[in-house]
Design a protein around this motif. Structure first.
Motif, PDB file in Angstrom:
ATOM      1  N   ARG A   1       0.824  -1.210   0.000  1.00 59.95           N
ATOM      2  CA  ARG A   1       0.000   0.000   0.000  1.00 59.95           C
ATOM      3  C   ARG A   1       0.858   1.261   0.000  1.00 59.95           C
ATOM      4  O   ARG A   1       0.662   2.161  -0.831  1.00 59.95           O
ATOM      5  CB  ARG A   1      -0.925  -0.007   1.217  1.00 59.95           C
ATOM      6  CG  ARG A   1      -1.835   1.213   1.298  1.00 59.95           C
ATOM      7  CD  ARG A   1      -2.759   1.135   2.495  1.00 59.95           C
ATOM      8  NE  ARG A   1      -3.599  -0.047   2.435  1.00 59.95           N
ATOM      9  CZ  ARG A   1      -4.454  -0.405   3.382  1.00 59.95           C
ATOM     10  NH1 ARG A   1      -4.568   0.331   4.478  1.00 59.95           N
ATOM     11  NH2 ARG A   1      -5.190  -1.488   3.240  1.00 59.95           N
ATOM     12  N   LEU A   2       1.805   1.355   0.943  1.00 53.73           N
ATOM     13  CA  LEU A   2       2.647   2.547   1.017  1.00 53.73           C
ATOM     14  C   LEU A   2       3.487   2.688  -0.237  1.00 53.73           C
ATOM     15  O   LEU A   2       3.649   3.796  -0.767  1.00 53.73           O
ATOM     16  CB  LEU A   2       3.538   2.479   2.260  1.00 53.73           C
ATOM     17  CG  LEU A   2       4.490   3.664   2.480  1.00 53.73           C
ATOM     18  CD1 LEU A   2       3.708   4.963   2.568  1.00 53.73           C
ATOM     19  CD2 LEU A   2       5.327   3.448   3.740  1.00 53.73           C
ATOM     20  N   ALA A   3       4.012   1.576  -0.735  1.00 54.21           N
ATOM     21  CA  ALA A   3       4.813   1.619  -1.960  1.00 54.21           C
ATOM     22  C   ALA A   3       3.987   2.127  -3.141  1.00 54.21           C
ATOM     23  O   ALA A   3       4.494   2.874  -3.989  1.00 54.21           O
ATOM     24  CB  ALA A   3       5.372   0.233  -2.267  1.00 54.21           C
ATOM     25  N   THR A   4       2.726   1.751  -3.200  1.00 58.27           N
ATOM     26  CA  THR A   4       1.854   2.200  -4.285  1.00 58.27           C
ATOM     27  C   THR A   4       1.653   3.704  -4.250  1.00 58.27           C
ATOM     28  O   THR A   4       1.722   4.383  -5.288  1.00 58.27           O
ATOM     29  CB  THR A   4       0.495   1.487  -4.203  1.00 58.27           C
ATOM     30  OG1 THR A   4       0.692   0.074  -4.263  1.00 58.27           O
ATOM     31  CG2 THR A   4      -0.411   1.920  -5.349  1.00 58.27           C
TER      32      THR A   4
ATOM     33  N   ILE B   1       2.785   6.398  -7.120  1.00 55.65           N
ATOM     34  CA  ILE B   1       1.839   7.337  -7.745  1.00 55.65           C
ATOM     35  C   ILE B   1       2.389   8.754  -7.696  1.00 55.65           C
ATOM     36  O   ILE B   1       2.357   9.499  -8.690  1.00 55.65           O
ATOM     37  CB  ILE B   1       0.469   7.251  -7.044  1.00 55.65           C
ATOM     38  CG1 ILE B   1      -0.202   5.911  -7.337  1.00 55.65           C
ATOM     39  CG2 ILE B   1      -0.438   8.403  -7.488  1.00 55.65           C
ATOM     40  CD1 ILE B   1      -1.489   5.684  -6.565  1.00 55.65           C
ATOM     41  N   ALA B   2       2.910   9.148  -6.538  1.00 51.87           N
ATOM     42  CA  ALA B   2       3.480  10.490  -6.399  1.00 51.87           C
ATOM     43  C   ALA B   2       4.698  10.660  -7.296  1.00 51.87           C
ATOM     44  O   ALA B   2       4.861  11.700  -7.958  1.00 51.87           O
ATOM     45  CB  ALA B   2       3.849  10.746  -4.938  1.00 51.87           C
ATOM     46  N   LEU B   3       5.560   9.646  -7.352  1.00 46.65           N
ATOM     47  CA  LEU B   3       6.742   9.730  -8.211  1.00 46.65           C
ATOM     48  C   LEU B   3       6.371   9.754  -9.686  1.00 46.65           C
ATOM     49  O   LEU B   3       7.030  10.431 -10.489  1.00 46.65           O
ATOM     50  CB  LEU B   3       7.666   8.542  -7.917  1.00 46.65           C
ATOM     51  CG  LEU B   3       8.491   8.631  -6.635  1.00 46.65           C
ATOM     52  CD1 LEU B   3       9.118   7.280  -6.302  1.00 46.65           C
ATOM     53  CD2 LEU B   3       9.566   9.699  -6.764  1.00 46.65           C
TER      54      LEU B   3
ATOM     55  N   CYS C   1       7.607  13.588   1.968  1.00 47.30           N
ATOM     56  CA  CYS C   1       6.757  13.206   3.101  1.00 47.30           C
ATOM     57  C   CYS C   1       6.417  11.720   3.061  1.00 47.30           C
ATOM     58  O   CYS C   1       6.450  11.034   4.097  1.00 47.30           O
ATOM     59  CB  CYS C   1       5.483  14.047   3.108  1.00 47.30           C
ATOM     60  SG  CYS C   1       5.756  15.810   3.406  1.00 47.30           S
ATOM     61  N   LEU C   2       6.084  11.206   1.881  1.00 44.90           N
ATOM     62  CA  LEU C   2       5.736   9.794   1.758  1.00 44.90           C
ATOM     63  C   LEU C   2       6.937   8.891   2.041  1.00 44.90           C
ATOM     64  O   LEU C   2       6.804   7.843   2.678  1.00 44.90           O
ATOM     65  CB  LEU C   2       5.179   9.505   0.364  1.00 44.90           C
ATOM     66  CG  LEU C   2       3.806  10.099   0.044  1.00 44.90           C
ATOM     67  CD1 LEU C   2       3.459   9.887  -1.423  1.00 44.90           C
ATOM     68  CD2 LEU C   2       2.734   9.480   0.934  1.00 44.90           C
ATOM     69  N   GLU C   3       8.106   9.298   1.575  1.00 39.16           N
ATOM     70  CA  GLU C   3       9.301   8.491   1.801  1.00 39.16           C
ATOM     71  C   GLU C   3       9.714   8.480   3.264  1.00 39.16           C
ATOM     72  O   GLU C   3      10.448   7.587   3.698  1.00 39.16           O
ATOM     73  CB  GLU C   3      10.464   9.010   0.942  1.00 39.16           C
ATOM     74  CG  GLU C   3      10.307   8.781  -0.544  1.00 39.16           C
ATOM     75  CD  GLU C   3      10.396   7.315  -0.922  1.00 39.16           C
ATOM     76  OE1 GLU C   3      10.884   6.515  -0.103  1.00 39.16           O
ATOM     77  OE2 GLU C   3       9.973   6.967  -2.043  1.00 39.16           O
ATOM     78  N   SER C   4       9.264   9.453   4.050  1.00 35.63           N
ATOM     79  CA  SER C   4       9.643   9.548   5.458  1.00 35.63           C
ATOM     80  C   SER C   4       8.726   8.750   6.378  1.00 35.63           C
ATOM     81  O   SER C   4       8.972   8.686   7.583  1.00 35.63           O
ATOM     82  CB  SER C   4       9.655  11.019   5.897  1.00 35.63           C
ATOM     83  OG  SER C   4      10.557  11.783   5.120  1.00 35.63           O
ATOM     84  N   ILE C   5       7.652   8.171   5.823  1.00 34.14           N
ATOM     85  CA  ILE C   5       6.689   7.440   6.655  1.00 34.14           C
ATOM     86  C   ILE C   5       7.283   6.107   7.111  1.00 34.14           C
ATOM     87  O   ILE C   5       7.900   5.385   6.331  1.00 34.14           O
ATOM     88  CB  ILE C   5       5.383   7.187   5.866  1.00 34.14           C
ATOM     89  CG1 ILE C   5       4.701   8.516   5.547  1.00 34.14           C
ATOM     90  CG2 ILE C   5       4.436   6.281   6.649  1.00 34.14           C
ATOM     91  CD1 ILE C   5       3.451   8.381   4.699  1.00 34.14           C
ATOM     92  N   HIS C   6       7.085   5.772   8.376  1.00 33.06           N
ATOM     93  CA  HIS C   6       7.548   4.493   8.920  1.00 33.06           C
ATOM     94  C   HIS C   6       6.669   3.355   8.397  1.00 33.06           C
ATOM     95  O   HIS C   6       5.510   3.552   8.062  1.00 33.06           O
ATOM     96  CB  HIS C   6       7.503   4.502  10.443  1.00 33.06           C
ATOM     97  CG  HIS C   6       8.444   5.495  11.050  1.00 33.06           C
ATOM     98  ND1 HIS C   6       8.697   5.559  12.390  1.00 33.06           N
ATOM     99  CD2 HIS C   6       9.207   6.465  10.493  1.00 33.06           C
ATOM    100  CE1 HIS C   6       9.559   6.524  12.636  1.00 33.06           C
ATOM    101  NE2 HIS C   6       9.876   7.080  11.508  1.00 33.06           N
ATOM    102  N   LYS C   7       7.216   2.162   8.386  1.00 36.23           N
ATOM    103  CA  LYS C   7       6.472   0.982   7.940  1.00 36.23           C
ATOM    104  C   LYS C   7       6.632  -0.158   8.935  1.00 36.23           C
ATOM    105  O   LYS C   7       6.647  -1.337   8.550  1.00 36.23           O
ATOM    106  CB  LYS C   7       6.948   0.556   6.553  1.00 36.23           C
ATOM    107  CG  LYS C   7       8.470   0.463   6.427  1.00 36.23           C
ATOM    108  CD  LYS C   7       8.881   0.241   5.003  1.00 36.23           C
ATOM    109  CE  LYS C   7      10.398   0.274   4.874  1.00 36.23           C
ATOM    110  NZ  LYS C   7      10.847   0.111   3.491  1.00 36.23           N
ATOM    111  N   THR C   8       6.735   0.177  10.212  1.00 35.37           N
ATOM    112  CA  THR C   8       6.983  -0.823  11.254  1.00 35.37           C
ATOM    113  C   THR C   8       5.901  -1.893  11.287  1.00 35.37           C
ATOM    114  O   THR C   8       6.191  -3.087  11.468  1.00 35.37           O
ATOM    115  CB  THR C   8       7.071  -0.138  12.632  1.00 35.37           C
ATOM    116  OG1 THR C   8       8.012   0.939  12.545  1.00 35.37           O
ATOM    117  CG2 THR C   8       7.516  -1.116  13.695  1.00 35.37           C
TER     118      THR C   8
END
Length: 250
Positions: A63-66, A70-72, A173-180
Motif C-alpha cells: 500500500r505505502l509503496a503504491t 503514484i506520487a513519483l 513526506c511519503l518516503e519519510s513514513i515508517h512501515k513498522t
C-alpha cells in the motif's frame, strides 16, 4: 534598462540587477541546484539498488509503496512536460539547461525503481531518497522564484515548476513514513532506532517517549528502550566466543 543578452548564461551566482533584483543566474541554478544533486543521486542510487536487489522482501504490504509510486509518477510527468516547454523557450536556454532537465528526469525515473526496492526490502525509510528529495525540494524554490519573476513570459513554466516543487515535497513526506507495522515478523527489530527514519534518528525523536516517562515518574530498567540486536548480550557473547576460540587456536 533592458537585460543584456547572455546574462543568465553566466555561472554567476548573481545575475546583474538589470535583469532581476537579487537572483541567481539560470546557468548557476542549472549547474548547482539541478545537475550536482541529480548526478550524485544517480551514482549513489546505482550502488544502493545493487545491494537491495540481493536482499529478501521484508514487508507484507504494497500500500505505502503504491502511494509512493503514484506520487513519483506524477513528478516524472511534471518534469517531462517542464522539459518539453523549456526546450521551446529560448529565454530559459543555458549551456547546462538541457543536461540539468534530463538528469532530473533520469533521477526521478531511477527513484521509482529505488523507492519500490527500499519499501519492500528495507525495514526503515530510505535515507538516500529522503536526503535527495529534501535537497531537491529546497533547491527547487530558487528556480520557482526565478520563473515567477520572469512571468508572464514563462507563465506556463512557472506553474509547472511550482507543481514540481510541491510534488517533490509530497514525495519527501511519503518516503519519510515508517512501515513498522508491515514488516515481516522475521525482520522486526526490537530497537526503535533501527526502524526509524532519517529525521527521527537525526533529531533523536525516538527517545522522546523515554524523556516523557522520566519527566513524569522515576525511570526503571524496564522503561529503557531496547538496543539494537547487534549490541545485545547474546550477539556480544557469540563474537567473544569466536574471538576466544581463534586466540586459543593460535
Amino acid at each position: 534598462m533592458s537585460c543584456p543578452i547572455g546574462s543568465d548564461d553566466q555561472f554567476g551566482p548573481r545575475v546583474i540587477s538589470q535583469c532581476r533584483p537579487f537572483d541567481f543566474t539560470l546557468l548557476f541554478e542549472d549547474a548547482i541546484f539541478a545537475i550536482l544533486p541529480a548526478g550524485l543521486f544517480l551514482v549513489l542510487a546505482a550502488f544502493r539498488a545493487t545491494v537491495l536487489i540481493r536482499g529478501p522482501v521484508k514487508v507484507t504490504s504494497h500500500r505505502l509503496a503504491t502511494w509512493k509510486l503514484i506520487a513519483l509518477a506524477h513528478l516524472l510527468v511534471f518534469h517531462i512536460v517542464q522539459l518539453a516547454f523549456q526546450v521551446q523557450t529560448s529565454l530559459l536556454h543555458t549551456k547546462a539547461s538541457l543536461a540539468a532537465s534530463l538528469l532530473q528526469v533520469f533521477a526521478v525515473a531511477i527513484a521509482v525503481l529505488l523507492s519500490w526496492l527500499e519499501d519492500q526490502r528495507s525495514v526503515r525509510p530510505a535515507d538516500l531518497m529522503i536526503l535527495y528529495f529534501f535537497i531537491s525540494s529546497v533547491l527547487a524554490l530558487p528556480r520557482t522564484r526565478t520563473l515567477w519573476i520572469l512571468s508572464p513570459i514563462v507563465h506556463t513554466q512557472a506553474i509547472l515548476w511550482t507543481l514540481v516543487t510541491v510534488t517533490t515535497f509530497l514525495v519527501l513526506c511519503l518516503e519519510s513514513i515508517h512501515k513498522t507495522q508491515t514488516v515481516r515478523l522475521a525482520y522486526r527489530e526490537s530497537s526503535k532506532e533501527s526502524t526509524s527514519s532519517f529525521w527521527v534518528r537525526s533529531f533523536f525523536i525516538w527517545v522522546i517517549p523515554l524523556f516523557r516517562t522520566g519527566f513524569s515518574t522515576i525511570l526503571s530498567v524496564h522503561d529503557m528502550p531496547d538496543v539494537d540486536r547487534s549490541l545485545q548480550g547474546d550477539s556480544a557473547k557469540e563474537r567473544l566466543q569466536i574471538a576466544w576460540a581463534k586466540s586459543e587456536a593460535n
